[in-house]
Design a protein around this motif. Sequence first.
Motif, PDB file in Angstrom:
ATOM      1  N   GLY A  93      52.004  55.089   3.405  1.00  0.00           N
ATOM      2  CA  GLY A  93      51.236  54.307   4.261  1.00  0.00           C
ATOM      3  C   GLY A  93      50.036  53.890   3.698  1.00  0.00           C
ATOM      4  N   GLY A  94      49.529  54.274   2.396  1.00  0.00           N
ATOM      5  CA  GLY A  94      48.242  53.873   1.765  1.00  0.00           C
ATOM      6  C   GLY A  94      47.335  55.017   1.918  1.00  0.00           C
ATOM      7  N   GLY A  96      39.153  53.613   8.932  1.00  0.00           N
ATOM      8  CA  GLY A  96      39.882  53.498   7.849  1.00  0.00           C
ATOM      9  C   GLY A  96      41.468  53.649   7.934  1.00  0.00           C
ATOM     10  N   GLN A  97      41.884  54.804   8.999  1.00  0.00           N
ATOM     11  CA  GLN A  97      43.196  55.047   9.232  1.00  0.00           C
ATOM     12  C   GLN A  97      44.030  53.883  10.237  1.00  0.00           C
ATOM     13  N   ALA A  98      43.373  53.570  11.043  1.00  0.00           N
ATOM     14  CA  ALA A  98      44.151  52.659  12.106  1.00  0.00           C
ATOM     15  C   ALA A  98      44.770  51.515  11.647  1.00  0.00           C
ATOM     16  N   PRO A  99      43.879  50.591  10.774  1.00  0.00           N
ATOM     17  CA  PRO A  99      44.738  49.620   9.915  1.00  0.00           C
ATOM     18  C   PRO A  99      46.182  49.861   9.502  1.00  0.00           C
ATOM     19  N   LEU A 100      45.782  51.219   8.574  1.00  0.00           N
ATOM     20  CA  LEU A 100      47.158  51.442   7.689  1.00  0.00           C
ATOM     21  C   LEU A 100      48.350  52.026   8.525  1.00  0.00           C
ATOM     22  N   LEU A 143      52.110  49.874   8.688  1.00  0.00           N
ATOM     23  CA  LEU A 143      53.261  50.485   8.184  1.00  0.00           C
ATOM     24  C   LEU A 143      54.259  50.392   9.408  1.00  0.00           C
ATOM     25  N   LEU A 144      53.603  50.773  10.797  1.00  0.00           N
ATOM     26  CA  LEU A 144      54.315  50.417  11.741  1.00  0.00           C
ATOM     27  C   LEU A 144      55.108  48.968  11.928  1.00  0.00           C
ATOM     28  N   GLU A 169      42.712  62.224  11.383  1.00  0.00           N
ATOM     29  CA  GLU A 169      42.332  60.906  12.010  1.00  0.00           C
ATOM     30  C   GLU A 169      43.563  59.964  12.002  1.00  0.00           C
ATOM     31  N   ALA A 170      44.506  59.807  11.212  1.00  0.00           N
ATOM     32  CA  ALA A 170      45.630  59.192  11.073  1.00  0.00           C
ATOM     33  C   ALA A 170      46.607  59.525  12.118  1.00  0.00           C
TER      34      ALA A 170
END
Length: 343
Positions: free
Chosen positions: A206-207, A215-219, A223-224, A238-239
Amino acid sequence: MRVTFPVVVTLCLCLPVQAQEWFPVPVMSDGQVLDYQPLSKAARPWRVCALLPQGLGRYWWAMSWGLSQEAQRQGVRLGVYDAGGYQNDAVQREQFAHCAERGADAYIVGGVSAQGLCPQIQAVAEHGAPVIDLANRLDCPGVRAHARVDFAEMTKQVVAYLLADSKGRAVRVGWFPGPEGAAWLKDAEDGLREAIAGKSVTLIHGGYGVADISGQAPLVRDLLAREPNLDYVLGNAEAAAFASRLRHNSAPRYHFKVLSFYANERLLEPIAEGQVLAAPTDSPVVQARIAVDLAVRMLEKQQVPRMISPQIIMLDRSTVRQLDLGVLMAPSGQWMIRQDLPD
């Protein structure tokens, strides 16, 4: 006595977390299982400098709380600094230099990188100042002791949980590790590769990104959008927290299950409610308390183990309500602690 919370997690999160007597605590000490017992009090008010990589994630709030509480209990004067992120190697070097200029007696370091501070660590070590590696893995000859848990082992344990849940079927797993280049993350990725070798697992990366919600929400979203039919999301806390909320709020669009390779307070309620399948905890508050005790013991010329690790605790719906929250989190309302090293 140790405070435990045998009530539902939703209620526990509203209670103050107090663990004045946090010991004895089971640990691995240079490969041997024992109950760790800290000193009752430092012989003098030693000045200890603690350098942490960031203050954004709740994991490091817990670390700063543990450092502060044990310093108060033992009568140690503590400075706590955070570098503002894993991209800020130069900031952490400046903070280390600041503490050296102020004549710190000992250093506790959650490193931005494994080797970025090695010359400075060697310099203070040559003058007799102990340096303790906290959580992130430092690969520097001047480090005298380590208070951390192996993130490779943490990741192997949660992957074993995933594989047991999948019952041998072929699965697609979205992977969200965290900030690129951090030593603990490299360990986690090594553990992941070893754990899925030869297994029916397709890993979709996912990066990398800062281990906070921004930082994690956009990744996770990105990916989804590309891979809506994942079977599992596995990542940093957090992801995992964001992915669990997204799945819950978007049902029946997504069907993946969520796991994290470490736990923080944000995951406790989702685990209790079954929205996150499982996550191990490395007891960050305990790690930090042990690091302070190791610093005091070395300053007082006592022998210490090379590496001490709190035992890994796997949290799932059946175990999370029995967790002593004092090993994992700061009290409600307690954010990151930052303070200059006292004179």
